[in-house]
Design a protein around this motif. Structure first.
Motif, PDB file in Angstrom:
ATOM      1  N   ALA A  96      75.239  20.584  -6.393  1.00 34.23           N
ATOM      2  CA  ALA A  96      76.353  20.644  -7.292  1.00 34.23           C
ATOM      3  C   ALA A  96      75.708  21.079  -8.678  1.00 34.23           C
ATOM      4  O   ALA A  96      76.240  21.825  -9.406  1.00 34.23           O
ATOM      5  CB  ALA A  96      77.237  19.529  -7.370  1.00 34.23           C
ATOM      6  N   ASP A  97      74.593  20.246  -9.134  1.00 32.30           N
ATOM      7  CA  ASP A  97      74.102  20.767 -10.484  1.00 32.30           C
ATOM      8  C   ASP A  97      72.804  21.298 -10.411  1.00 32.30           C
ATOM      9  O   ASP A  97      72.103  21.334 -11.565  1.00 32.30           O
ATOM     10  CB  ASP A  97      73.867  19.162 -11.176  1.00 32.30           C
ATOM     11  CG  ASP A  97      75.274  18.494 -11.037  1.00 32.30           C
ATOM     12  OD1 ASP A  97      76.438  19.178 -11.447  1.00 32.30           O
ATOM     13  OD2 ASP A  97      75.289  17.351 -11.004  1.00 32.30           O
ATOM     14  N   LEU A  98      72.445  21.665  -9.452  1.00 36.14           N
ATOM     15  CA  LEU A  98      71.071  22.801  -9.318  1.00 36.14           C
ATOM     16  C   LEU A  98      70.985  23.872  -9.981  1.00 36.14           C
ATOM     17  O   LEU A  98      71.827  24.597  -9.765  1.00 36.14           O
ATOM     18  CB  LEU A  98      70.750  22.689  -7.919  1.00 36.14           C
ATOM     19  CG  LEU A  98      70.027  21.707  -6.986  1.00 36.14           C
ATOM     20  CD1 LEU A  98      69.840  21.971  -5.682  1.00 36.14           C
ATOM     21  CD2 LEU A  98      68.844  20.791  -7.872  1.00 36.14           C
ATOM     22  N   PRO A  99      69.803  24.427 -11.017  1.00 36.14           N
ATOM     23  CA  PRO A  99      70.124  25.456 -11.442  1.00 36.14           C
ATOM     24  C   PRO A  99      69.406  26.581 -10.446  1.00 36.14           C
ATOM     25  O   PRO A  99      69.083  26.172  -9.207  1.00 36.14           O
ATOM     26  CB  PRO A  99      68.971  25.099 -12.528  1.00 36.14           C
ATOM     27  CG  PRO A  99      68.109  24.295 -11.922  1.00 36.14           C
ATOM     28  CD  PRO A  99      68.903  23.178 -11.239  1.00 36.14           C
ATOM     29  N   PRO A 100      69.546  27.769 -10.666  1.00 36.07           N
ATOM     30  CA  PRO A 100      68.834  28.856  -9.808  1.00 36.07           C
ATOM     31  C   PRO A 100      67.340  28.214  -9.248  1.00 36.07           C
ATOM     32  O   PRO A 100      66.664  28.000 -10.234  1.00 36.07           O
ATOM     33  CB  PRO A 100      68.736  30.133 -10.438  1.00 36.07           C
ATOM     34  CG  PRO A 100      69.966  29.853 -11.559  1.00 36.07           C
ATOM     35  CD  PRO A 100      70.098  28.344 -11.808  1.00 36.07           C
ATOM     36  N   THR A 108      68.935  36.025  -7.554  1.00 33.63           N
ATOM     37  CA  THR A 108      69.129  37.475  -7.389  1.00 33.63           C
ATOM     38  C   THR A 108      70.557  37.823  -6.884  1.00 33.63           C
ATOM     39  O   THR A 108      70.838  38.747  -7.129  1.00 33.63           O
ATOM     40  CB  THR A 108      68.150  38.162  -6.097  1.00 33.63           C
ATOM     41  OG1 THR A 108      67.963  37.074  -5.208  1.00 33.63           O
ATOM     42  CG2 THR A 108      66.703  38.058  -7.042  1.00 33.63           C
ATOM     43  N   TYR A 109      71.159  36.879  -6.182  1.00 30.57           N
ATOM     44  CA  TYR A 109      72.538  37.170  -5.605  1.00 30.57           C
ATOM     45  C   TYR A 109      73.454  37.055  -7.106  1.00 30.57           C
ATOM     46  O   TYR A 109      74.274  37.755  -7.108  1.00 30.57           O
ATOM     47  CB  TYR A 109      72.870  35.666  -4.930  1.00 30.57           C
ATOM     48  CG  TYR A 109      72.941  35.933  -3.441  1.00 30.57           C
ATOM     49  CD1 TYR A 109      73.986  36.048  -2.483  1.00 30.57           C
ATOM     50  CD2 TYR A 109      71.767  36.409  -2.801  1.00 30.57           C
ATOM     51  CE1 TYR A 109      73.917  36.012  -1.142  1.00 30.57           C
ATOM     52  CE2 TYR A 109      71.390  36.857  -1.602  1.00 30.57           C
ATOM     53  CZ  TYR A 109      72.563  36.530  -0.768  1.00 30.57           C
ATOM     54  OH  TYR A 109      72.603  36.886   0.711  1.00 30.57           O
ATOM     55  N   PRO A 118      76.678  28.423  -4.125  1.00 25.38           N
ATOM     56  CA  PRO A 118      75.111  27.450  -4.479  1.00 25.38           C
ATOM     57  C   PRO A 118      75.032  26.460  -3.374  1.00 25.38           C
ATOM     58  O   PRO A 118      73.944  25.794  -3.198  1.00 25.38           O
ATOM     59  CB  PRO A 118      75.499  26.893  -5.935  1.00 25.38           C
ATOM     60  CG  PRO A 118      77.026  26.619  -5.754  1.00 25.38           C
ATOM     61  CD  PRO A 118      77.575  27.857  -5.094  1.00 25.38           C
ATOM     62  N   ARG A 119      76.115  26.238  -2.582  1.00 22.11           N
ATOM     63  CA  ARG A 119      75.626  25.236  -1.534  1.00 22.11           C
ATOM     64  C   ARG A 119      74.606  25.563  -0.154  1.00 22.11           C
ATOM     65  O   ARG A 119      75.293  26.348   0.531  1.00 22.11           O
ATOM     66  CB  ARG A 119      77.133  24.772  -0.854  1.00 22.11           C
ATOM     67  CG  ARG A 119      78.163  24.523  -1.852  1.00 22.11           C
ATOM     68  CD  ARG A 119      79.729  24.802  -1.422  1.00 22.11           C
ATOM     69  NE  ARG A 119      79.886  25.943  -0.772  1.00 22.11           N
ATOM     70  CZ  ARG A 119      80.903  26.035   0.032  1.00 22.11           C
ATOM     71  NH1 ARG A 119      81.795  24.948   0.395  1.00 22.11           N
ATOM     72  NH2 ARG A 119      81.249  27.307   0.618  1.00 22.11           N
ATOM     73  N   SER A 263      60.561  27.126  -0.134  1.00 23.40           N
ATOM     74  CA  SER A 263      60.598  26.954  -1.759  1.00 23.40           C
ATOM     75  C   SER A 263      61.139  25.786  -2.027  1.00 23.40           C
ATOM     76  O   SER A 263      61.071  25.416  -3.258  1.00 23.40           O
ATOM     77  CB  SER A 263      61.325  28.349  -2.093  1.00 23.40           C
ATOM     78  OG  SER A 263      60.344  29.343  -1.596  1.00 23.40           O
ATOM     79  N   SER A 264      61.859  25.058  -1.160  1.00 22.82           N
ATOM     80  CA  SER A 264      62.585  23.937  -1.601  1.00 22.82           C
ATOM     81  C   SER A 264      61.884  22.539  -1.523  1.00 22.82           C
ATOM     82  O   SER A 264      61.879  21.777  -0.812  1.00 22.82           O
ATOM     83  CB  SER A 264      64.023  23.582  -0.629  1.00 22.82           C
ATOM     84  OG  SER A 264      64.825  24.869  -0.760  1.00 22.82           O
TER      85      SER A 264
END
Length: 303
Positions: A96-100, A108-109, A118-119, A263-264
């Motif tokens: 919910a609150d994650l930046p890119p 890029t999207y 974002p989910r 990357s996560s």
């Protein structure tokens, strides 16, 4: 213009997002009369699904597939085959609150579409690859003469399998991740599949595997080693790719795909410490889709 379809005569289209109600695919152009049932598809999906060990994402998705169309009394009808998998363990609040996120398709999207889901990465999530595996199971029915087998060749640059668990434990403890290399061998590919210039078999295989989430490099046969070899070495039969001039030779086709580290790291959500571990069934599926398409193309031109 969107590009969610793949193939020329055997056409594969996927749909759905990581945290949507379901994901699915449509396979068009499949020949009629092939035996197809859900347990056949499920066998391949089970090899890819998350939640099976500590070394993969803990998301608990049974990935139960349903065949919605294109099959009657256990055989393909020649009409579009639609399949669907329900998403049952999404935790959208984690995002919910994650930046890119760096290394993801978030920014890029946004740049392309002006908005994004974002989910869990939405459409860019590796969740989508479940449907590639489902589609690949159908493609295998088109090419019964071919055997396709992929394996993890390296994790974190290490080829000794006895070291992999320790490397993964160390990466998890440090909120880090590891890359991997998958090797896939297709045996039984007859000579003659593929076409010169703009439909080369090796070019289509490379493009298909580069389209897999997190894949950053593909080599076929000797690959980059050919650029370091002498001619006498490169002509060695053990180094050939099974493809010459974009056309199969009858020898095994060997392909390797490099998966970047996940990357996560150090952020919310549930992720694979090494996404490449679940990459082998996806690589197999994409190779099956390409080979099946080229078999039909070859038959269409040459009989």
């Amino acid at each position: 213009m969107s590009f969610n379809s793949f193939g020329r005569l055997l056409r594969f289209t996927s749909w759905g997002e990581s945290h949507g109600p379901a994901i699915g695919c449509v396979i068009d152009g499949c020949p009629p009369g092939l035996e197809l049932a859900e347990p056949w598809v499920q066998h391949f999906l089970d090899a890819r699904r998350p939640g099976t060990s500590r070394n993969v994402s803990p998301r608990q998705e049974p990935d139960r597939v349903r065949i919605l169309s294109g099959v009657y009394e256990g055989r393909t009808t020649g009409t579009p085959i639609a399949m669907m998998i329900d998403n049952v363990d999404a935790r959208s609040a984690d995002y919910a609150d994650l930046p890119p996120r760096p290394g993801h398709a978030d920014a890029t999207y946004d740049a392309k579409y002006g908005l994004r889901d974002p989910r869990g990465g939405g459409r860019a999530s590796a969740r989508e690859t479940a449907m590639r595996v489902a589609g690949g199971s159908v493609a295998r029915l088109v090419i019964p003469e071919v055997e396709i087998a992929a394996r993890v060749l390296e994790i974190g640059g290490e080829t000794d399998q006895g070291r992999w668990d320790a490397l993964l434990d160390e990466a998890r403890a440090g909120q880090d991740s590891l890359g991997a290399i998958i090797e896939c061998v297709a045996t039984g590919v007859p000579a003659g599949w593929g076409a010169p210039i703009y439909a080369k078999l090796d070019a289509d295989l490379a493009a298909a595997c580069m389209g897999i989430n997190a894949v950053k490099g593909v080599e076929i046969g000797e690959g980059f080693a050919a650029g370091r070899a002498r001619g006498r070495e490169s002509m060695d039969a053990k180094l050939t790719s099974g493809i010459d001039g974009g056309i199969s030779t009858g020898q095994p086709v060997v392909l390797r795909a490099a998966f970047k580290p996940t990357s996560s790291i150090g952020i919310g959500g549930r992720h694979d410490p090494c996404v490449g571990i679940r990459g082998a069934p996806v690589v197999e599926a994409m190779i099956a889709l390409v080979l099946a398409d080229h078999k039909l193309l070859h038959r269409g031109q040459c009989g």
